[in-house]
Motif scaffolding. Structure first.
Motif, PDB file in Angstrom:
ATOM      1  N   THR A   1     -11.130  -1.450  -7.762  1.00 20.60           N
ATOM      2  CA  THR A   1     -10.158  -0.740  -6.921  1.00 20.60           C
ATOM      3  C   THR A   1      -9.147  -1.726  -6.338  1.00 20.60           C
ATOM      4  O   THR A   1      -8.025  -1.361  -6.002  1.00 20.60           O
ATOM      5  CB  THR A   1     -10.829   0.032  -5.763  1.00 20.60           C
TER       6      THR A   1
ATOM      7  N   THR B   1      -5.237   6.314  -0.228  1.00 27.95           N
ATOM      8  CA  THR B   1      -4.475   5.063  -0.191  1.00 27.95           C
ATOM      9  C   THR B   1      -4.580   4.351  -1.526  1.00 27.95           C
ATOM     10  O   THR B   1      -5.689   4.177  -2.047  1.00 27.95           O
ATOM     11  CB  THR B   1      -5.039   4.141   0.915  1.00 27.95           C
ATOM     12  N   TYR B   2      -3.458   3.939  -2.070  1.00 24.19           N
ATOM     13  CA  TYR B   2      -3.430   3.191  -3.333  1.00 24.19           C
ATOM     14  C   TYR B   2      -2.507   1.985  -3.190  1.00 24.19           C
ATOM     15  O   TYR B   2      -1.901   1.759  -2.131  1.00 24.19           O
ATOM     16  CB  TYR B   2      -3.018   4.108  -4.503  1.00 24.19           C
TER      17      TYR B   2
ATOM     18  N   TYR C   1     -12.331  -0.850   0.635  1.00 27.39           N
ATOM     19  CA  TYR C   1     -11.417   0.044  -0.083  1.00 27.39           C
ATOM     20  C   TYR C   1     -12.056   1.403  -0.339  1.00 27.39           C
ATOM     21  O   TYR C   1     -11.367   2.383  -0.559  1.00 27.39           O
ATOM     22  CB  TYR C   1     -10.980  -0.609  -1.403  1.00 27.39           C
TER      23      TYR C   1
ATOM     24  N   ASN D   1       0.831  -1.212   0.000  1.00 27.58           N
ATOM     25  CA  ASN D   1       0.000   0.000   0.000  1.00 27.58           C
ATOM     26  C   ASN D   1       0.854   1.247   0.000  1.00 27.58           C
ATOM     27  O   ASN D   1       2.001   1.228   0.449  1.00 27.58           O
ATOM     28  CB  ASN D   1      -0.900   0.031   1.241  1.00 27.58           C
TER      29      ASN D   1
ATOM     30  N   HIS E   1     -12.303   1.891   7.565  1.00 31.95           N
ATOM     31  CA  HIS E   1     -12.346   0.975   6.414  1.00 31.95           C
ATOM     32  C   HIS E   1     -12.968  -0.380   6.754  1.00 31.95           C
ATOM     33  O   HIS E   1     -12.577  -1.401   6.206  1.00 31.95           O
ATOM     34  CB  HIS E   1     -10.948   0.783   5.809  1.00 31.95           C
TER      35      HIS E   1
ATOM     36  N   PHE F   1      -4.964   3.761 -11.351  1.00 32.69           N
ATOM     37  CA  PHE F   1      -6.073   4.552 -10.808  1.00 32.69           C
ATOM     38  C   PHE F   1      -7.373   4.194 -11.529  1.00 32.69           C
ATOM     39  O   PHE F   1      -7.433   4.306 -12.754  1.00 32.69           O
ATOM     40  CB  PHE F   1      -5.825   6.059 -11.025  1.00 32.69           C
TER      41      PHE F   1
ATOM     42  N   LEU G   1     -10.793  13.315  -5.485  1.00 32.71           N
ATOM     43  CA  LEU G   1      -9.530  14.060  -5.519  1.00 32.71           C
ATOM     44  C   LEU G   1      -8.471  13.312  -6.335  1.00 32.71           C
ATOM     45  O   LEU G   1      -7.866  13.864  -7.265  1.00 32.71           O
ATOM     46  CB  LEU G   1      -9.043  14.234  -4.077  1.00 32.71           C
TER      47      LEU G   1
ATOM     48  N   MET H   1     -18.861   8.660   0.179  1.00 29.55           N
ATOM     49  CA  MET H   1     -17.905   9.227   1.161  1.00 29.55           C
ATOM     50  C   MET H   1     -16.531   9.338   0.539  1.00 29.55           C
ATOM     51  O   MET H   1     -16.130   8.445  -0.213  1.00 29.55           O
ATOM     52  CB  MET H   1     -17.731   8.274   2.352  1.00 29.55           C
ATOM     53  N   SER H   2     -15.805  10.382   0.894  1.00 26.56           N
ATOM     54  CA  SER H   2     -14.402  10.425   0.480  1.00 26.56           C
ATOM     55  C   SER H   2     -13.640   9.414   1.336  1.00 26.56           C
ATOM     56  O   SER H   2     -14.134   8.976   2.384  1.00 26.56           O
ATOM     57  CB  SER H   2     -13.816  11.823   0.698  1.00 26.56           C
TER      58      SER H   2
ATOM     59  N   HIS I   1     -16.153   3.740   0.116  1.00 26.20           N
ATOM     60  CA  HIS I   1     -17.527   3.742   0.615  1.00 26.20           C
ATOM     61  C   HIS I   1     -18.324   4.685  -0.254  1.00 26.20           C
ATOM     62  O   HIS I   1     -17.976   5.864  -0.369  1.00 26.20           O
ATOM     63  CB  HIS I   1     -17.529   4.191   2.080  1.00 26.20           C
ATOM     64  N   ILE I   2     -19.358   4.171  -0.854  1.00 26.72           N
ATOM     65  CA  ILE I   2     -20.144   4.993  -1.767  1.00 26.72           C
ATOM     66  C   ILE I   2     -20.657   6.242  -1.043  1.00 26.72           C
ATOM     67  O   ILE I   2     -21.130   6.166   0.093  1.00 26.72           O
ATOM     68  CB  ILE I   2     -21.288   4.151  -2.393  1.00 26.72           C
TER      69      ILE I   2
ATOM     70  N   HIS J   1     -12.913   7.213 -11.918  1.00 28.78           N
ATOM     71  CA  HIS J   1     -14.326   7.307 -11.544  1.00 28.78           C
ATOM     72  C   HIS J   1     -14.819   8.749 -11.563  1.00 28.78           C
ATOM     73  O   HIS J   1     -15.852   9.080 -10.983  1.00 28.78           O
ATOM     74  CB  HIS J   1     -14.603   6.619 -10.202  1.00 28.78           C
TER      75      HIS J   1
ATOM     76  N   GLU K   1     -15.117  13.973  -9.375  1.00 31.43           N
ATOM     77  CA  GLU K   1     -15.586  14.185  -7.990  1.00 31.43           C
ATOM     78  C   GLU K   1     -14.545  13.711  -6.987  1.00 31.43           C
ATOM     79  O   GLU K   1     -14.491  14.211  -5.863  1.00 31.43           O
ATOM     80  CB  GLU K   1     -16.895  13.429  -7.749  1.00 31.43           C
TER      81      GLU K   1
HETATM   82  C1  LIG Z   1      -5.351  -0.384   0.877  1.00 30.49           C
HETATM   83  C2  LIG Z   1      -6.092   0.270  -0.278  1.00 30.49           C
HETATM   84  C3  LIG Z   1      -5.580   0.154  -1.555  1.00 30.49           C
HETATM   85  C4  LIG Z   1      -6.253   0.742  -2.656  1.00 30.49           C
HETATM   86  N1  LIG Z   1      -5.728   0.624  -3.910  1.00 30.49           N
HETATM   87  C5  LIG Z   1      -6.333   1.245  -4.966  1.00 30.49           C
HETATM   88  C6  LIG Z   1      -5.756   1.200  -6.273  1.00 30.49           C
HETATM   89  O1  LIG Z   1      -4.655   0.664  -6.474  1.00 30.49           O
HETATM   90  N2  LIG Z   1      -6.434   1.807  -7.286  1.00 30.49           N
HETATM   91  C7  LIG Z   1      -7.624   2.449  -7.084  1.00 30.49           C
HETATM   92  O2  LIG Z   1      -8.182   3.003  -8.055  1.00 30.49           O
HETATM   93  N3  LIG Z   1      -8.178   2.520  -5.845  1.00 30.49           N
HETATM   94  C8  LIG Z   1      -7.567   1.943  -4.783  1.00 30.49           C
HETATM   95  N4  LIG Z   1      -8.101   2.027  -3.539  1.00 30.49           N
HETATM   96  C9  LIG Z   1      -9.398   2.715  -3.378  1.00 30.49           C
HETATM   97  C10 LIG Z   1      -9.238   4.245  -3.334  1.00 30.49           C
HETATM   98  O3  LIG Z   1      -8.405   4.603  -2.246  1.00 30.49           O
HETATM   99  C11 LIG Z   1     -10.649   4.869  -3.143  1.00 30.49           C
HETATM  100  O4  LIG Z   1     -11.454   4.558  -4.256  1.00 30.49           O
HETATM  101  C12 LIG Z   1     -10.559   6.362  -2.935  1.00 30.49           C
HETATM  102  O5  LIG Z   1     -11.789   6.798  -2.394  1.00 30.49           O
HETATM  103  C13 LIG Z   1     -10.283   7.111  -4.219  1.00 30.49           C
HETATM  104  O6  LIG Z   1     -10.070   8.464  -3.884  1.00 30.49           O
HETATM  105  P1  LIG Z   1     -10.658   9.669  -4.730  1.00 30.49           P
HETATM  106  O7  LIG Z   1      -9.963  10.868  -4.202  1.00 30.49           O
HETATM  107  O8  LIG Z   1     -10.616   9.378  -6.172  1.00 30.49           O
HETATM  108  O9  LIG Z   1     -12.199   9.719  -4.284  1.00 30.49           O
HETATM  109  P2  LIG Z   1     -12.713  10.302  -2.878  1.00 30.49           P
HETATM  110  O10 LIG Z   1     -12.462  11.773  -2.813  1.00 30.49           O
HETATM  111  O11 LIG Z   1     -12.182   9.450  -1.782  1.00 30.49           O
HETATM  112  O12 LIG Z   1     -14.271  10.054  -3.005  1.00 30.49           O
HETATM  113  C14 LIG Z   1     -15.116  10.958  -3.758  1.00 30.49           C
HETATM  114  C15 LIG Z   1     -16.363  10.220  -4.191  1.00 30.49           C
HETATM  115  O13 LIG Z   1     -16.002   9.199  -5.129  1.00 30.49           O
HETATM  116  C16 LIG Z   1     -16.576   7.954  -4.728  1.00 30.49           C
HETATM  117  N5  LIG Z   1     -15.639   6.877  -5.124  1.00 30.49           N
HETATM  118  C17 LIG Z   1     -14.453   6.550  -4.572  1.00 30.49           C
HETATM  119  N6  LIG Z   1     -13.897   5.514  -5.222  1.00 30.49           N
HETATM  120  C18 LIG Z   1     -14.758   5.188  -6.217  1.00 30.49           C
HETATM  121  C19 LIG Z   1     -14.745   4.208  -7.237  1.00 30.49           C
HETATM  122  N7  LIG Z   1     -13.721   3.337  -7.380  1.00 30.49           N
HETATM  123  N8  LIG Z   1     -15.797   4.153  -8.103  1.00 30.49           N
HETATM  124  C20 LIG Z   1     -16.837   5.001  -7.983  1.00 30.49           C
HETATM  125  N9  LIG Z   1     -16.907   5.965  -7.036  1.00 30.49           N
HETATM  126  C21 LIG Z   1     -15.884   6.045  -6.162  1.00 30.49           C
HETATM  127  C22 LIG Z   1     -16.743   8.069  -3.218  1.00 30.49           C
HETATM  128  O14 LIG Z   1     -17.763   7.212  -2.775  1.00 30.49           O
HETATM  129  C23 LIG Z   1     -17.101   9.532  -3.052  1.00 30.49           C
HETATM  130  O15 LIG Z   1     -18.487   9.721  -3.245  1.00 30.49           O
HETATM  131  C24 LIG Z   1      -7.463   1.464  -2.431  1.00 30.49           C
HETATM  132  C25 LIG Z   1      -7.963   1.598  -1.120  1.00 30.49           C
HETATM  133  C26 LIG Z   1      -7.281   1.011  -0.057  1.00 30.49           C
HETATM  134  C27 LIG Z   1      -7.842   1.176   1.338  1.00 30.49           C
END
Ligand SMILES: Cc1cc2nc3c(=O)[nH]c(=O)nc-3n(C[C@H](O)[C@H](O)[C@H](O)COP(=O)(O)OP(=O)(O)OC[C@H]3O[C@@H](n4cnc5c(N)ncnc54)[C@H](O)[C@@H]3O)c2cc1C
Length: 279
Positions: free
Chosen positions: A144, A82-83, A251, A46, A267, A99, A107, A256-257, A253-254, A102, A105
């Motif tokens: 994800t 977290t990625y 990973y 991670n 988580h 990545f 970050l 939520m950030s 939550h719909i 999605h 919206e």
């Molecule tokens: C240990 C770990 C490893 C991870 N590895 C990866 C990875 O390698 N690649 C990857 O893409 N993600 C990965 N994720 C998931 C990623 O961290 C989340 O999807 C995160 O919320 C993305 O951040 P964001 O800033 O794009 O969206 P946020 O600002 O966090 O969320 C904004 C909005 O987007 C929505 N949202 C978030 N993710 C998704 C999605 N996938 N599809 C649709 N809507 C979504 C949220 O519900 C929220 O409404 C991982 C998570 C964890 C805990």
């Protein structure tokens, strides 16, 4: 536990960008920042990515010397996501992160959508566990989790068997996955439904026949919060898996950030399961 050098946050720079599927963007980071990150091998799988504030400023945490990151200003945490490190090559000083696209919206998703070679973000922390040696694996995740699943499959022991159930939007999101183990891949499609709104992954995972008797088995589950909670209940039922033989982490939550999800339920982690280090 990461060592002191490993905890030093670093700045990583975009070298290449390629869409490996329509909804999955692979960003390759390269250069000195990656070298610093790679100097501590305990920092994978991670990674904590720190994104610039809207004004372009990048605030990084520092190391408090006790194994934790110290944040100069608590508001910085809302710019951290977290990625998974899909590939880390310490010799070439290159790191791939995939990545899910999605939309703007998010970050991280929005940043990845507009990223260009030369752009810089922070990389801090890291950690996490790898699946322990077992005879049979059940691996369940949505897109994800696909980078983590791809990485994990490559490292499973030869001779192990199992099933990986993976949810993606449609067949265009399939990836070539390789493993020395004998793992059957079952793809689940949402066919137009938004991510996090369907039960296809859960249904397909619960349809897997788990071997009975004296077989060392391990279950790894990562997806949207609702699915991982339901999966945990199923894993526990009828003694399918004991708690220490599961790693179940939400990973995302719909609605939520990541910052909000971490704050509200950590988580969906619970005590006494095989533990993954997220922070
Ligand atoms: C240990 C770990 C490893 C991870 N590895 C990866 C990875 O390698 N690649 C990857 O893409 N993600 C990965 N994720 C998931 C990623 O961290 C989340 O999807 C995160 O919320 C993305 O951040 P964001 O800033 O794009 O969206 P946020 O600002 O966090 O969320 C904004 C909005 O987007 C929505 N949202 C978030 N993710 C998704 C999605 N996938 N599809 C649709 N809507 C979504 C949220 O519900 C929220 O409404 C991982 C998570 C964890 C805990």
């Amino acid at each position: 536990m990461s060592n002191e050098i490993g905890l030093l946050p670093t700045v990583i720079e975009v070298a290449r960008i390629v869409d490996i599927t329509p909804r999955m963007r692979r960003i390759t980071f390269a250069g000195h920042g990656v070298e610093v990150y790679a100097s501590d091998p305990t920092r994978v799988p991670n990674i904590k990515l720190v994104f610039p504030r809207p004004n372009g400023e990048l605030d990084l945490p520092d190391n408090d010397g006790t194994g934790r990151l110290r944040w100069p200003d608590p508001t910085v945490k809302q710019f951290v996501r977290t990625y998974t490190v899909r590939r880390l090559d310490p010799v070439a000083a290159e790191m791939d992160i995939d990545f899910v696209k999605h939309g703007d919206e998010g970050l991280a998703s929005g940043w990845a959508e507009h990223a260009r070679p030369g752009d810089r973000i922070g990389a801090a922390g890291g950690g996490g566990v790898v699946a322990p040696a077992s005879d049979w694996y059940l691996i369940v995740g949505d897109e994800t989790a696909l980078p983590a699943i791809g990485r994990m499959l490559e490292r499973l022991p030869e001779g192990a068997r199992g099933v990986a159930v993976i949810e993606v939007a449609d067949e265009h999101e399939h990836q070539e996955l390789t493993s020395p183990a004998d793992i059957e891949i079952r793809w689940v499609h949402r066919d137009g439904a938004p991510a996090g709104t369907t039960d296809g992954l859960l249904d397909a995972a619960c349809a897997v026949a788990v071997p009975e008797g004296d077989v060392k088995r391990f279950a790894w589950v990562s997806a949207e919060s609702r699915t991982v909670r339901a999966m945990r209940t199923w894993l526990r039922a009828d003694g399918r898996f004991d708690r220490r033989s599961t790693l179940v982490i939400g990973y995302w939550h719909i609605g939520m950030s990541e910052t909000g999800y971490g704050r509200s339920s950590d988580h969906d982690r619970v005590d006494d399961e095989h533990d993954d280090e997220l922070s």
